[in-house]
Every structure is written in C-alpha cells, then in structure tokens.
Design an enzyme around this catalytic site. Structure first.
Site, PDB file in Angstrom:
ATOM      1  N   GLN A   3       4.078   3.917  -1.421  1.00  0.00           N
ATOM      2  CA  GLN A   3       4.316   4.658  -2.670  1.00  0.00           C
ATOM      3  C   GLN A   3       4.943   3.780  -3.756  1.00  0.00           C
ATOM      4  OE1 GLN A   3       3.142   7.753  -3.020  1.00  0.00           O
ATOM      5  NE2 GLN A   3       2.400   7.369  -0.950  1.00  0.00           N
ATOM      6  N   ILE A   4       5.964   3.038  -3.370  1.00  0.00           N
ATOM      7  CA  ILE A   4       6.623   2.188  -4.370  1.00  0.00           C
ATOM      8  C   ILE A   4       5.663   1.082  -4.803  1.00  0.00           C
ATOM      9  CG2 ILE A   4       8.534   0.598  -4.801  1.00  0.00           C
ATOM     10  CD1 ILE A   4      10.262   2.318  -2.946  1.00  0.00           C
ATOM     11  N   GLY A   5       4.958   0.510  -3.825  1.00  0.00           N
ATOM     12  CA  GLY A   5       3.983  -0.533  -4.154  1.00  0.00           C
ATOM     13  C   GLY A   5       2.979  -0.052  -5.189  1.00  0.00           C
ATOM     14  N   ARG A  45      13.615   5.488   8.644  1.00  0.00           N
ATOM     15  CA  ARG A  45      14.286   6.132   9.765  1.00  0.00           C
ATOM     16  C   ARG A  45      13.506   7.371  10.177  1.00  0.00           C
ATOM     17  NH1 ARG A  45      20.033   6.542  11.314  1.00  0.00           N
ATOM     18  NH2 ARG A  45      20.579   5.342   9.481  1.00  0.00           N
ATOM     19  N   ASN A  96      14.828  -0.157   2.740  1.00  0.00           N
ATOM     20  CA  ASN A  96      16.149   0.186   3.287  1.00  0.00           C
ATOM     21  C   ASN A  96      16.271  -0.050   4.785  1.00  0.00           C
ATOM     22  OD1 ASN A  96      17.696   1.040   1.074  1.00  0.00           O
ATOM     23  ND2 ASN A  96      16.346   2.827   0.888  1.00  0.00           N
ATOM     24  N   ALA A 142       0.813  -1.221   0.000  1.00  0.00           N
ATOM     25  CA  ALA A 142       0.000   0.000   0.000  1.00  0.00           C
ATOM     26  C   ALA A 142       0.843   1.267   0.000  1.00  0.00           C
ATOM     27  CB  ALA A 142      -0.926   0.008   1.217  1.00  0.00           C
ATOM     28  N   ARG A 172      20.352   5.365 -12.737  1.00  0.00           N
ATOM     29  CA  ARG A 172      20.709   6.781 -12.574  1.00  0.00           C
ATOM     30  C   ARG A 172      22.076   7.055 -13.186  1.00  0.00           C
ATOM     31  NH1 ARG A 172      18.706   6.998  -6.222  1.00  0.00           N
ATOM     32  NH2 ARG A 172      16.598   7.754  -6.638  1.00  0.00           N
ATOM     33  N   HIS A 205      23.846  -0.025  -1.072  1.00  0.00           N
ATOM     34  CA  HIS A 205      22.884   0.946  -1.604  1.00  0.00           C
ATOM     35  C   HIS A 205      22.723   2.043  -0.552  1.00  0.00           C
ATOM     36  CE1 HIS A 205      19.332   2.814  -3.265  1.00  0.00           C
ATOM     37  NE2 HIS A 205      18.704   2.608  -2.130  1.00  0.00           N
ATOM     38  N   ASP A 252      20.295   2.894  -8.687  1.00  0.00           N
ATOM     39  CA  ASP A 252      21.578   3.608  -8.760  1.00  0.00           C
ATOM     40  C   ASP A 252      22.210   3.379 -10.141  1.00  0.00           C
ATOM     41  OD1 ASP A 252      21.374   4.135  -5.867  1.00  0.00           O
ATOM     42  OD2 ASP A 252      21.730   1.992  -5.700  1.00  0.00           O
TER      43      ASP A 252
HETATM   44  P1  NDP Z   1       7.908   3.670  -0.006  1.00  0.00           P
HETATM   45  O1  NDP Z   1       7.026   2.723  -0.728  1.00  0.00           O
HETATM   46  O2  NDP Z   1       8.187   4.992  -0.615  1.00  0.00           O
HETATM   47  O3  NDP Z   1       9.324   2.997   0.316  1.00  0.00           O
HETATM   48  C1  NDP Z   1       9.394   1.691   0.827  1.00  0.00           C
HETATM   49  C2  NDP Z   1      10.821   1.326   1.127  1.00  0.00           C
HETATM   50  O4  NDP Z   1      11.605   1.370  -0.049  1.00  0.00           O
HETATM   51  C3  NDP Z   1      11.531   2.231   2.128  1.00  0.00           C
HETATM   52  O5  NDP Z   1      12.265   1.415   3.013  1.00  0.00           O
HETATM   53  C4  NDP Z   1      12.437   3.058   1.263  1.00  0.00           C
HETATM   54  O6  NDP Z   1      13.618   3.418   1.940  1.00  0.00           O
HETATM   55  C5  NDP Z   1      12.813   2.029   0.228  1.00  0.00           C
HETATM   56  N1  NDP Z   1      13.468   2.546  -0.961  1.00  0.00           N
HETATM   57  C6  NDP Z   1      14.463   1.940  -1.619  1.00  0.00           C
HETATM   58  N2  NDP Z   1      14.884   2.631  -2.650  1.00  0.00           N
HETATM   59  C7  NDP Z   1      14.152   3.743  -2.670  1.00  0.00           C
HETATM   60  C8  NDP Z   1      14.135   4.875  -3.499  1.00  0.00           C
HETATM   61  N3  NDP Z   1      14.935   5.028  -4.506  1.00  0.00           N
HETATM   62  N4  NDP Z   1      13.251   5.833  -3.257  1.00  0.00           N
HETATM   63  C9  NDP Z   1      12.418   5.718  -2.235  1.00  0.00           C
HETATM   64  N5  NDP Z   1      12.391   4.663  -1.411  1.00  0.00           N
HETATM   65  C10 NDP Z   1      13.257   3.700  -1.605  1.00  0.00           C
HETATM   66  O7  NDP Z   1       7.383   3.887   1.472  1.00  0.00           O
HETATM   67  P2  NDP Z   1       5.919   4.120   2.020  1.00  0.00           P
HETATM   68  O8  NDP Z   1       6.101   4.623   3.399  1.00  0.00           O
HETATM   69  O9  NDP Z   1       5.061   4.817   1.038  1.00  0.00           O
HETATM   70  O10 NDP Z   1       5.328   2.661   2.094  1.00  0.00           O
HETATM   71  C11 NDP Z   1       5.840   1.663   2.888  1.00  0.00           C
HETATM   72  C12 NDP Z   1       4.724   0.673   3.128  1.00  0.00           C
HETATM   73  O11 NDP Z   1       5.295  -0.458   3.747  1.00  0.00           O
HETATM   74  C13 NDP Z   1       3.619   1.204   4.061  1.00  0.00           C
HETATM   75  O12 NDP Z   1       2.388   0.965   3.418  1.00  0.00           O
HETATM   76  C14 NDP Z   1       3.773   0.332   5.295  1.00  0.00           C
HETATM   77  O13 NDP Z   1       2.525   0.044   5.888  1.00  0.00           O
HETATM   78  C15 NDP Z   1       4.389  -0.894   4.714  1.00  0.00           C
HETATM   79  N6  NDP Z   1       5.114  -1.801   5.568  1.00  0.00           N
HETATM   80  C16 NDP Z   1       4.812  -3.124   5.398  1.00  0.00           C
HETATM   81  C17 NDP Z   1       5.415  -4.088   6.116  1.00  0.00           C
HETATM   82  C18 NDP Z   1       5.037  -5.500   5.882  1.00  0.00           C
HETATM   83  O14 NDP Z   1       4.514  -5.802   4.825  1.00  0.00           O
HETATM   84  N7  NDP Z   1       5.260  -6.382   6.817  1.00  0.00           N
HETATM   85  C19 NDP Z   1       6.413  -3.746   7.133  1.00  0.00           C
HETATM   86  C20 NDP Z   1       6.721  -2.343   7.215  1.00  0.00           C
HETATM   87  C21 NDP Z   1       6.070  -1.421   6.449  1.00  0.00           C
HETATM   88  P3  NDP Z   1      13.822   4.850   2.652  1.00  0.00           P
HETATM   89  O15 NDP Z   1      12.967   4.804   3.878  1.00  0.00           O
HETATM   90  O16 NDP Z   1      15.270   4.878   2.942  1.00  0.00           O
HETATM   91  O17 NDP Z   1      13.371   5.879   1.659  1.00  0.00           O
END
Ligand code: NDP
Length: 327
Positions: free
Chosen positions: A15-17, A92, A131, A13, A162, A187, A159
């Site tokens: 952003q990346i998802g 973090r 991450n 759910a 890019r 990374h 990376d």
């Molecule tokens: P994002 O979808 O934007 O990012 C998810 C992860 O990808 C982060 O750890 C982020 O690292 C990493 N990442 C790696 N490369 C990149 C990049 N180039 N740019 C941005 N991110 C990158 O995060 P959201 O907060 O939107 O979504 C995270 C989801 O994960 C939430 O819906 C949360 O509920 C869920 N979640 C699910 C879990 C599970 O399934 N058990 C456990 C924990 C969370 P960084 O933080 O360094 O940007």
C-alpha cells in the site's frame, strides 16, 4: 544532463509502495531536475503485483523516470543505490509474540543491511518505514559496518506532520506557521511529540494551549492517529506515510530551512541522554549532507519523563534483538 539517481523501494507492491513510487517518479522527492531510476524489491509472491505497478509507472510517462527494475534479490536491488526506502516489513499477525515479530524482521533487515553494505553507492541514504522502524533500522545498520552510521534513519516524519496539523487546527493558523516540532523516541505509541519547543508566532506552543489539552488530547491524538485512520478508512494510512517518506528524504537531500528543524530517528551519539547507538527520534537539521541533532534545548521535567519512557522502550527492543542474535 544528470545521470539518474537509483532509488530502491522495498515492499514496492504494498500500500505504501503504491502511494510512494509515483511521487518519486514525478520528482517530488529529489526535485524537478533529478532523473531517477527505480528498483522495486519484493518477495517472490509479490513480484507480479510489482510488475503491475511498474506498468502503471510506465503509463504515466514521467519525464524524470529513466528506468524500472523489479527483483526479489536484495543484492541486485541495492547495487549502486543512493536512496533506499525500506518499506516492506513483517506485520504483526494475530497472536504473534513480540519476539516472533522481531525475529521475522531480523530475517528481512539483516540481509538487507548486508546487501546495502556490499553494493550501495557511496552516497547511500537509508530510510526505514517498515515497523518496528527504529529497531529494524538498527538491525540493518548493524549489518552494514562500512556505511557511516548517520546514513541510517527511521521515519518520525508522519508523527511530526500529524503533530503540526493538530497544533495548526488548535491555534487556528496555517501548518506552515508551526515550526520547531519534535517527535522524540520511538515511532510507537510511546513517542513524545514536544510542544515546549514547537513555536507559533515565535512563542512556545505549550504556552498557548492548556496543559490538559497538551497531555490528554494532543499527545494521544498524535500517538494513536494510525489506529484512528484504520478505524475510519478500514485500511492503514498509506498515502500520508508515503508523503512523510518523501518529506523526510527531501529534507535530508535538499536541507531544512534556517530557523526550523524536522523530526527523524537517527543513531544517537548520546545526545539528550539517549544511549549511544539507539535509533531515536530527535530534532534534526540538514544542510543537504548528513542529519545533525539540534543541541542545547532545555528539557523540562514533563518532557524528560516522556522521552525517557520512549527511549526505555527502544532500549528494550535493542536488548531483545541482541538476545535473538540479530545484531
Ligand atoms: P504497507 O505498505 O501498508 O506497510 C508497510 C510497512 O510500513 C509496515 O511495516 C507498516 O507497519 C509500516 N508503516 C510505517 N508507518 C506506517 C503508517 N503510518 N501507516 C501504515 N503503515 C506504516 O503494507 P502492505 O502489507 O500493503 O505491503 C507490504 C509489502 O511489503 C508487501 O507487498 C510485501 O510483499 C512486502 N514485503 C517485502 C519485503 C522485501 O522486499 N524483502 C519483505 C517483507 C514484506 P505496520 O505493520 O505496523 O502498519
């Protein structure tokens, strides 16, 4: 007709998802002839948002999408899965210590490794995006003793992409004319994008740019691109991260072109002096089976120092999670 390949996305759910699921369902990752069934793993409070994404997936009427499962149970999500994209991680927070971050991620990636070990399909391939990706992959891998080590990987491909574009722009060529790019190490900001082996027109890129551009512009631009995007967009890079995940799995499953390679972080077996077991970025090829590190490259002094610095950081992260009892 082929039976669908189960693909699990964690943090579905997020952003990346949101940028990832539609492309998987369209066939961009596994190809136009491979039906998929998606499993969306989320934490309980995000299940409703995942339902919303699933509604939109339904509304795309993707011919290749044969089913969608939404769950907060890792065992269910990974049962029978062939491709696991571990995107969800603990970001973090302000004032959060590194140990707290590693601890929180241990709480996510340890049970996920166990669930993969218990139930994934024999051909499972795991890509960690969340991450700190390399160390999260190390945690998951160390709790999945029955899965061959080489099935675990972490993403260096964003990376890598890019770096391709920065070089293409600098030399005024198409991105497809830049080959043999490598992102070594972690990374993180310590990553080393290597232009000595990268080529344009059959010649080393390092020979075609000045050393100051390489060390003072190119390397920091690639390493700090994530922060630059947050600054410009007001949100982190999600679409390009999702695109890189698609590229990574597609190269792994369908193979890399002859005379070229890509970057991926995979468990070291000691190549290029990287301590065994660390999940480090390497130049890799695939023939559609496992990743293979490209061996025999000459590493000059400049590159050696940068690879060593990034690998040192990976070693420290490994020691920290070991100290916390997470591996
Ligand atoms: P994002 O979808 O934007 O990012 C998810 C992860 O990808 C982060 O750890 C982020 O690292 C990493 N990442 C790696 N490369 C990149 C990049 N180039 N740019 C941005 N991110 C990158 O995060 P959201 O907060 O939107 O979504 C995270 C989801 O994960 C939430 O819906 C949360 O509920 C869920 N979640 C699910 C879990 C599970 O399934 N058990 C456990 C924990 C969370 P960084 O933080 O360094 O940007």
């Amino acid at each position: 007709t082929k039976s669908p390949v189960k693909v699990t996305v964690t943090g579905a759910a997020g952003q990346i998802g949101y940028a990832l699921l539609f492309r998987i369902a369209s066939g961009a990752m596994l190809g136009p002839d491979t039906p998929v069934s998606l499993s969306l793993l989320e934490i309980t409070p995000a299940l409703k948002a995942a339902e919303g994404t699933a509604m939109e997936l339904d509304d795309c009427a993707f011919p290749l999408l044969k089913g969608i499962e939404i769950t907060d149970d890792a065992n269910k999500a990974f049962s029978g899965t062939s491709v696991a994209l571990l995107v969800g991680a603990r970001p973090r927070g302000p004032g959060m210590e590194r140990a707290d971050l590693l601890q929180a991620n241990g709480g996510i990636f340890k049970p996920q490794g166990e669930a993969l070990n218990a139930g994934a399909a024999d051909d499972i391939r795991v890509l960690v995006v969340g991450n700190p990706a390399n160390t999260n992959a190390l945690i998951a891998h160390s709790h999945a003793p029955d899965i061959p080590a080489e099935r675990f990987s972490a993403m260096m491909r964003l990376d890598h992409n890019r770096a391709l574009t920065q070089v293409a722009k600098k030399l005024g060529v198409g991105v497809d004319e830049v080959t043999k790019m490598t992102i070594w190490g972690n990374h993180s900001a310590s990553q080393y994008p290597d232009l000595f082996h990268a080529q344009v027109g059959g010649k080393s890129v390092a020979e075609q740019v000045d050393q100051t551009w390489l060390s003072d512009t190119f390397i920091p631009t690639v390493a700090k691109r994530g922060a630059a995007i947050i600054d410009a967009r007001g949100a982190s890079s999600a679409a390009s991260a999702a695109n890189a995940a698609i590229d990574h799995v597609r190269s792994w499953v369908h193979g890399t072109p002859a005379d070229d390679w890509v970057s991926a972080a995979i468990p070291s077996t000691g190549e290029y002096g990287v301590p065994e077991g660390l999940i480090s970025g390497f130049p890799v090829t695939s023939d559609g089976g496992d990743w293979k590190v490209v061996e025999g490259l000459d590493i000059d002094e400049f590159s050696r120092a940068r690879i060593d610095a990034s690998v040192k950081e990976l070693t420290e992260e490994r020691d920290a999670v070991k100290g916390l009892g997470l591996i």
